[in-house]
Design an enzyme around this catalytic site. Structure first.
Site, mmCIF file in Angstrom:
data_model
loop_
_atom_site.group_PDB
_atom_site.id
_atom_site.type_symbol
_atom_site.label_atom_id
_atom_site.label_comp_id
_atom_site.label_asym_id
_atom_site.label_seq_id
_atom_site.Cartn_x
_atom_site.Cartn_y
_atom_site.Cartn_z
ATOM 1 N N ASP A 34 0.857 -1.177 0.000
ATOM 2 C CA ASP A 34 0.000 0.000 0.000
ATOM 3 C C ASP A 34 0.900 1.235 0.000
ATOM 4 O OD1 ASP A 34 0.083 0.831 3.094
ATOM 5 O OD2 ASP A 34 -0.254 -1.321 2.997
ATOM 6 N N GLU A 125 -7.589 4.401 12.230
ATOM 7 C CA GLU A 125 -6.491 4.091 13.141
ATOM 8 C C GLU A 125 -6.151 5.309 13.985
ATOM 9 O OE1 GLU A 125 -2.535 4.502 11.428
ATOM 10 O OE2 GLU A 125 -3.432 4.067 9.454
#
Length: 231
Positions: A34, A125
């Site tokens: 990613d 997150e």
């Protein structure tokens, strides 16, 4: 990821036959990465030659940030033959889940059943610049994620992948099990084994096992087959 500025295309119940549990000290599924603008210019031909099968590319953050390299990365990955999709870095403290899902969808986060597009990923997150849980209670955080997820699904027919850590999820959602039936789990855990995953999920669909490696960005593995990535 873990820093700021998604077999997933079918309902989870349909994935059971293609999912293998990620075994301790074993990374054997299709490999991926990613990336965002932090990685700079990427040689996607080399990435593909190195054995990478898929990539999640940062598209948006909050409701004001568009990753400046998203288009170049998306086109480069596509031209190199990779399966690719976008991800959104959430800021639950600035606007609703529906607002951010809509922003993501308008700027690269969509999904289509073309065999080369991954469902969008919600990167939820640690707050990069404030309270770990964005000053939301656990119930408010769960509601925010539901708002994002339901909005995304209503527009695409697929629920977004949820990227998180077990620590953050436990602290900020109260270890909610409400998403396990619909949202594929992308767990970040930098170790030789995947460790404990959040409540409800019996497996992780993706595992981010390192923030560096032979290829640009974070290093990931898919818990399934190459064919499974294309469904």
């Amino acid at each position: 990821m873990l820093k700021s500025l998604l077999l997933f295309s079918l309902p989870l119940a349909c994935l059971a036959g293609t999912i293998r549990k990620l075994q301790e000290r074993q990374i054997s599924g299709p490999m991926g990465i990613d990336v965002s603008h932090f990685q700079g210019t990427i040689d996607w031909t080399s990435v593909a030659a190195n054995g990478i099968s898929f990539v999640f590319i940062k598209a948006t953050e909050g409701t004001t940030f568009l990753d400046p390299d998203f288009s170049d990365n998306y086109i480069g990955a596509t031209d190199a033959g990779l399966i690719r999709g976008g991800y959104h870095f959430a800021h639950p403290d600035i606007s609703s889940g529906a607002t951010q899902a809509t922003y993501f969808l308008a700027h690269g986060g969509g999904w289509s059943a073309d065999g080369i597009t991954l469902p969008g990923m919600l990167d939820i997150e640690y707050n990069p610049s404030g309270d770990e849980c964005y000053d939301l209670s656990t119930s408010a955080m769960v509601s925010w994620i539901q708002d994002f997820s339901n909005t995304y699904e209503s527009q695409t027919g697929r629920f977004p992948i949820i990227y998180t850590t077990t620590d953050w999820w436990t602290t900020c959602t109260g270890n909610s099990a409400l998403f396990a039936n619909d949202n594929p789990l992308f767990i970040a855990h930098y170790a030789s084994s995947i460790g404990t995953i959040p409540a409800g999920w019996s497996f992780a669909t993706f595992w981010q096992y390192s923030d560096s490696g032979a290829n640009p960005g974070d290093q990931d593995v898919f818990n399934g087959s190459d064919a499974g990535l294309k469904l």
